[in-house]
Design a protein around this motif. Sequence first.
Motif, mmCIF file in Angstrom:
data_model
loop_
_atom_site.group_PDB
_atom_site.id
_atom_site.type_symbol
_atom_site.label_atom_id
_atom_site.label_comp_id
_atom_site.label_asym_id
_atom_site.label_seq_id
_atom_site.Cartn_x
_atom_site.Cartn_y
_atom_site.Cartn_z
ATOM 1 N N ILE A 25 -58.704 97.620 -26.401
ATOM 2 C CA ILE A 25 -57.906 96.758 -25.541
ATOM 3 C C ILE A 25 -57.383 95.607 -26.391
ATOM 4 O O ILE A 25 -58.148 94.822 -26.935
ATOM 5 N N VAL A 26 -56.069 95.572 -26.523
ATOM 6 C CA VAL A 26 -55.459 94.614 -27.432
ATOM 7 C C VAL A 26 -55.104 93.337 -26.677
ATOM 8 O O VAL A 26 -54.563 93.394 -25.569
ATOM 9 N N MET A 27 -55.436 92.205 -27.284
ATOM 10 C CA MET A 27 -55.165 90.929 -26.631
ATOM 11 C C MET A 27 -54.247 90.066 -27.489
ATOM 12 O O MET A 27 -54.334 90.103 -28.713
ATOM 13 N N ILE A 35 -60.221 95.602 -16.867
ATOM 14 C CA ILE A 35 -59.440 94.638 -17.615
ATOM 15 C C ILE A 35 -57.989 95.041 -17.886
ATOM 16 O O ILE A 35 -57.086 94.230 -17.725
ATOM 17 N N ILE A 69 -62.171 86.842 -21.039
ATOM 18 C CA ILE A 69 -62.344 88.258 -21.381
ATOM 19 C C ILE A 69 -63.834 88.611 -21.340
ATOM 20 O O ILE A 69 -64.244 89.602 -20.740
ATOM 21 N N ASP A 100 -54.281 85.384 -24.068
ATOM 22 C CA ASP A 100 -55.541 85.764 -23.444
ATOM 23 C C ASP A 100 -56.652 84.805 -23.834
ATOM 24 O O ASP A 100 -56.796 84.444 -24.998
ATOM 25 N N ASP A 109 -68.697 90.761 -15.728
ATOM 26 C CA ASP A 109 -68.497 91.083 -14.313
ATOM 27 C C ASP A 109 -68.669 92.586 -14.112
ATOM 28 O O ASP A 109 -69.316 93.042 -13.173
ATOM 29 N N PHE A 110 -68.109 93.344 -15.057
ATOM 30 C CA PHE A 110 -68.210 94.796 -14.998
ATOM 31 C C PHE A 110 -69.661 95.255 -15.118
ATOM 32 O O PHE A 110 -70.159 96.013 -14.293
ATOM 33 N N MET A 113 -54.729 93.087 -16.624
ATOM 34 C CA MET A 113 -53.686 92.561 -17.508
ATOM 35 C C MET A 113 -52.301 92.973 -17.006
ATOM 36 O O MET A 113 -51.308 92.325 -17.294
ATOM 37 N N PHE A 160 -64.983 88.808 -17.918
ATOM 38 C CA PHE A 160 -64.514 90.032 -17.273
ATOM 39 C C PHE A 160 -65.467 91.198 -17.543
ATOM 40 O O PHE A 160 -65.842 91.942 -16.640
ATOM 41 N N PHE A 161 -65.874 91.328 -18.810
ATOM 42 C CA PHE A 161 -66.771 92.439 -19.145
ATOM 43 C C PHE A 161 -68.142 92.247 -18.511
ATOM 44 O O PHE A 161 -68.775 93.201 -18.088
#
Lengths: 486, 173
Positions: free
Chosen positions: A320-322, B86, A331, A326, A337-338, B90, A334-335
Amino acid sequence: MAQQLRIATRNSGFIDPENIRDYIGVGGYEGLAKCLTEMTPEKVIEVVTISGLRGRGGGGFPTGVKWSFARRYDSDQKYIVCNADEGDPGAFMDRAVLEGDPHSVVEAMAIAGYAIGATIGTVYIRAEYPLAIQRLLKAIEDARAIGFLGKDLFGSGFDFDIELKYGAGAFVCGEETALIHSMEGKRGEPTVKPPFPAQSGYWGKPTVVNNVETFANIPAIIVKGAEWFNTIGTEKSKGTKVFALAGKIRNTGLIEVPMGTTLREVIYDIGGGIVGGKAFKAVQTGGPSGGALTYKDLDVAIDYDSLIQRGSMMGSGGMIVMDEDDCMVSIAKFFLDFTMDETCGKCTPCRIGSKRLYEILEKTTLGKATMEDMDTLKSLSNAIKDTALCGLGQTMPNPVLSTMRVFEDEYRAHVIDHKCPAGVCRSLLQFTIDYDKCVGCTMCARACPADAISGNKKEPHVIDQTKCIKCGACFEKCRFDAVLKQ
Amino acid sequence: MLVSEREQLRENIEQWVAQYGSDRSALIPVLQEVQRKYHHISEYVMQVVADTLNIHPVEVYGVVSFYSFIGLRPKGRFIIRLCRTISCAMQGNNRIARQLENDLGIHFGETTPDGNFTLEWANCLGMCDRGPAMLVNDRIFTQVTPESVHEILDECRKAFGAHTFQGEETCPL
């Protein structure tokens, strides 16, 4: 210019996945025929071992070694399991292989069955992939009809058949012991290894669990030989790897490159660089188990070991490119949360730890965290890493640890300056109007839902910070770049 | 619930157990069949399944409460699962989420009062390069836009003709 090299995805897009004759036409089932008619099971394992193929699900365990363990144990029944419970955010290579070339997996499972002495294969596939399920069912049915599955394959006396088991929406079932429990009709909770499934797996019998992509490599290795496979890749990681490019990259989708290709080649040559010409910031490899790689790592040759050295991991191959827009704290949040959502709840470090990590990250994005919280974040992460039961828990803190190491300044900005450098964390933003740029068109004042903007027509406007709810409506509406987001 | 309905349910379960084998590994496939047909697992179902497989009902409850695709609460005929991970985030899945909530008048985790739609989050649908992605029962939709949400929901509503749900029954419990 880096070249793609397709082994696992060699047929995807070139053949009709629902037509077994198409697959046979490109040399399909030749590998199985070769194994059954010319090679002993020991020889098959030897070829796979010499080829240096390592598990593509993320762990990177040598496939041939795993098979030889399972072969060594005496048992009345052994099992081959294909792990198609792909669930990493950002990874979809297994889905693509099953949808584009299901027969390669069917063939490889039969080869593996012959090698370890198993007659039953099971594909554990997640229910979120309806098309892959449909294609796989068709492939199994066709293979059975033509005699490539069932009794006495190729007149060798070897029987093998495949059945499907469907996941029911639990990410942790991708962990092999949890997967086996789920197959047995239990809660998908992992157990401590050893014993490894190769010794005691499905119903206590020797079981080989391999990933879809690992299987997809097998027929090619058998037909073309271990030496051929051995010439591709780096010293310790042979062959190719399929990566799924997603996020802020121009060319999204699947690519397959030899191990040892650099990140720069993947992102700039093949991926076409960042969308909209923005600056590359980081790439998250390995999904929620991996870590962030930055511009400093662009020239790293990607293989299992080099990624682990840099605090990330291969994972199943999601990238996953940021870009500069971002926020790395967000980020990481987010992970977490997952993983917080997907933890099975069996062991305390993972169940409670994920929640606590998430809370601290949440606090950080709200600008309420202190420097002590940062220390807690670090020590808690390390504690979880050391004490969690399975791979999910042990790797869960990786996104936090790697972003903290590489983007420490960003964390500090959140904590000390109460600013989000990327302008993502809403509560830390401040919207102001540039006095010189504002022409007084009143667009922003009309867009503001909180009535926080005042000013006369054709005169610069002002935002009342006490009323501003930081929704960003004025920022989006302004055509003169006069609204500043800080 | 009528006695005859109970008997029908029990018969169905026994038939599925016969199909998947009567050992423990049949548990999840049987529950998946019940879920598909009746949209939830009731206490009565758990008791019958436990009896037929010769295990304790608590074991069945443990499994039902573990997996997110099978559950105790009745779900709608159309289960809409929007990817929350994610790469879809995005690509603006929050706009899709708002649109779905507005159109259906329910929040995530809820079912419409008429029992037609359930709205849920899903963790990665494997469509990361073509997000935002959404799964409606067994159909996947990619690059969903707020406009296409309308069309998809309309299509579902049109499918409410009797023929679409052949073999499906309202849950007797």
